[in-house]
Scaffold this active site. Structure first.
Site, PDB file in Angstrom:
ATOM      1  N   HIS A 411       0.793 -50.225  22.673  1.00  0.00           N
ATOM      2  CA  HIS A 411       1.136 -49.347  23.797  1.00  0.00           C
ATOM      3  C   HIS A 411       0.122 -49.431  24.942  1.00  0.00           C
ATOM      4  CE1 HIS A 411      -1.900 -46.123  23.060  1.00  0.00           C
ATOM      5  NE2 HIS A 411      -1.748 -46.461  21.783  1.00  0.00           N
ATOM      6  N   CYS A 430      -3.262 -46.996  16.560  1.00  0.00           N
ATOM      7  CA  CYS A 430      -2.371 -47.887  17.295  1.00  0.00           C
ATOM      8  C   CYS A 430      -3.193 -48.878  18.122  1.00  0.00           C
ATOM      9  CB  CYS A 430      -1.449 -47.088  18.203  1.00  0.00           C
ATOM     10  SG  CYS A 430      -0.217 -46.101  17.313  1.00  0.00           S
TER      11      CYS A 430
END
Length: 520
Positions: A411, A430
């Site tokens: 992301h 992440c």
């Protein structure tokens, strides 16, 4: 009676006759080859002891030796089944000693250190000593000793061949067994691959065929044999870097697709690969690890480091398929982050949630006035938190989605300062992208869909939009601390998660087990 029935009836006696002939032929051939055991061994060894050897006598002793040696074998059931199925025919003694095959095989075992493995694990010395007894016509004194030496050599050779070939083709260690956060499809040796080893007719050709030929492997192997020292490391630490990464290269977990995305955690880098070449690379920020200060070195480690104790924010190793992107994403804040960070901040500042665009939900219903809740006393598992799309959203303007059980994704991020640091293990797990729009272009290609993504990412009042990839893109998140770059220069990276230490500890444990078994 029909014509077909007549044909079937008339054909039956012929079939029965042929079946009987075939069965008798197989049995007679088998019996003939087994009945010649003593004469054949005498002819090969010139030792009169073997004249009285019979298949039945050998089988009786073989069974006892096999039962006694089971504790020393890595795959006792498979080896037992192999010899039981062959009526205990000594295939290595009969077919591979006197043409030099077994000696050649043992010499491969002796050079196992060229692969970062200890030769003692493959018992080359013991095999050669037994072979020497068969070639010395006075070394074996009686028939019982002959039977036992045949059985020992067969079992020892079979076990070492399986262990050696499995190590070179699949690696010594199963990464799934030692790493808590390893979710990459990795093929391991099975009965088919092991039996293939035992049935090889040309042992040298077979052993040559399983030598790793990956250019990366050969570069690391060359460096290991050269015995050099990397800058800032001891010779021992340099060798350990090479050994653990050669082991990783032996694992059957490599991308097979012509195009894929790959993230190397210790290098904090993402590459888009196409036909073996990187067509895009960028810096990434990965999950925080337990060894971010590199305190746990490869020189000094304890027994406890053989247990993988991942930090709660470590990025997992995995492979999956990127199936879609969400532009202007909503961040469904994990409960662990909500309780340890969001609620703590909200307790200190009643307007923190509204300033960050975070909505609160109770039993699936949005809470109208979350600032009225005393967050210092609120239940940690009663509420859910979601951050609306905005420039301050922790996921940035786009996230790349792929199925995994760790709830991680690639992301964007508004926190750009992390990309200026050398140590970029800073996220909650992440992978934050240095150039997410470039990745979108690489996976979607230029065109209307990519233009739609660019437009949506630039909007002032964005709405979350999910867009599926027309063709799913493989993604691999890996952990490699040493490799040869495009200039064939070896690159080393700190063991930020301590996974090299864990792997090396298990490799050493294999050696310790081998030494313990040898003393039994």
């Amino acid at each position: 009676m029909t014509i077909s029935a007549t044909i079937k009836r008339s054909a039956l006696p012929v079939f029965v006759f042929l079946f009987c002939v075939l069965t008798l032929t197989i049995q007679s051939c088998k019996k003939k080859s087994r009945s010649d055991l003593g004469a054949e061994l005498f002819k090969k060894t010139k030792n009169k002891v073997f004249k009285d050897a019979t298949p039945e006598g050998l089988a009786e002793v073989f069974k006892k030796v096999l039962a006694n040696d089971k504790a020393k074998l890595a795959n006792p059931k498979l080896i037992s089944s192999f010899y039981e199925g062959n009526d205990y025919d000594p295939v290595f003694v009969m077919d591979h000693i006197f043409n030099g095959d077994v000696d050649i095989t043992a010499s491969y075992f002796e050079k196992a250190n060229e692969h970062g493995l200890d030769p003692r694990m493959f018992k080359a010395d013991q095999i050669k000593q037994l072979v020497a007894k068969f070639k010395d016509k006075k070394a074996i004194k009686n028939l019982d000793e002959a039977y036992r030496d045949i059985a020992e050599l067969e079992i020892l050779t079979a076990n070492s061949l399986i262990n050696y070939s499995s190590a070179l083709e699949y690696g010594m260690i199963s990464p799934r067994k030692i790493y808590s956060r390893y979710f990459t499809a990795t093929k391991r040796p099975d009965s088919t691959s092991m039996l293939k080893t035992l049935r090889a007719t040309n042992l040298k050709a077979y052993l040559d065929s399983i030598q790793p030929k990956d250019p990366q492997y050969l570069m690391l192997q060359k460096a290991l044999l050269a015995g050099g020292t990397a800058k800032g490391m001891s010779k021992e630490e340099t060798q350990r870097y090479l050994v653990v990464n050669m082991e990783r290269l032996r694992w059957k977990n490599k991308p097979s697709q012509p195009e894929y995305v790959i993230v190397n955690i210790p290098d904090y880098r993402l590459d888009v690969m196409q036909n073996g070449k990187s067509i895009l690379n960028m810096k990434v920020v990965v999950g925080e690890g337990r060894n971010t200060d590199n305190d746990i070195s490869l020189v000094e480690y304890s027994e406890s480091d053989k247990i993988d104790r991942p930090f709660s924010r470590e990025t997992p190793q995995l492979n999956s398929m990127i199936h879609s992107v969400q532009v202007n994403p909503v961040w469904n804040i994990p409960q662990s982050i909500a309780s340890k960070e969001i609620m703590v901040e909200a307790a200190q500042d009643p307007y923190y949630l509204s300033n960050k665009g975070i909505d609160v939900y109770e039993n699936g219903k949005k809470v109208d006035d979350p600032e009225t809740i005393d967050w210092s006393k609120a239940s940690k598992d009663k509420y859910e938190f979601k951050q609306r799309p905005s420039d301050d959203n922790s996921l940035g303007k786009i996230k790349f989605l792929f199925n995994n059980n760790s709830s991680v994704y690639l992301h964007d991020t508004p926190a750009k300062s992390g990309f200026t640091k050398n140590m970029r293990a800073l996220s909650h797990g992440c992978v934050r992208l240095g150039d997410p729009q470039a990745l979108a272009k690489a996976v979607f290609g230029e065109g209307a869909t990519y233009n739609k993504i660019v437009k949506a990412m630039s909007e002032d009042n964005p709405e979350p939009t999910t867009i599926a990839l027309p063709k799913k893109m493989p993604v691999y998140i890996t952990y490699i601390t040493c490799w040869a770059d495009e200039n064939n220069t070896l690159q080393y990276r700190p063991d930020v998660y301590g996974l090299d230490v864990v792997l090396y500890g298990h490799l050493q444990k294999f050696l310790a087990n081998a030494e313990q078994i040898a003393s039994l």
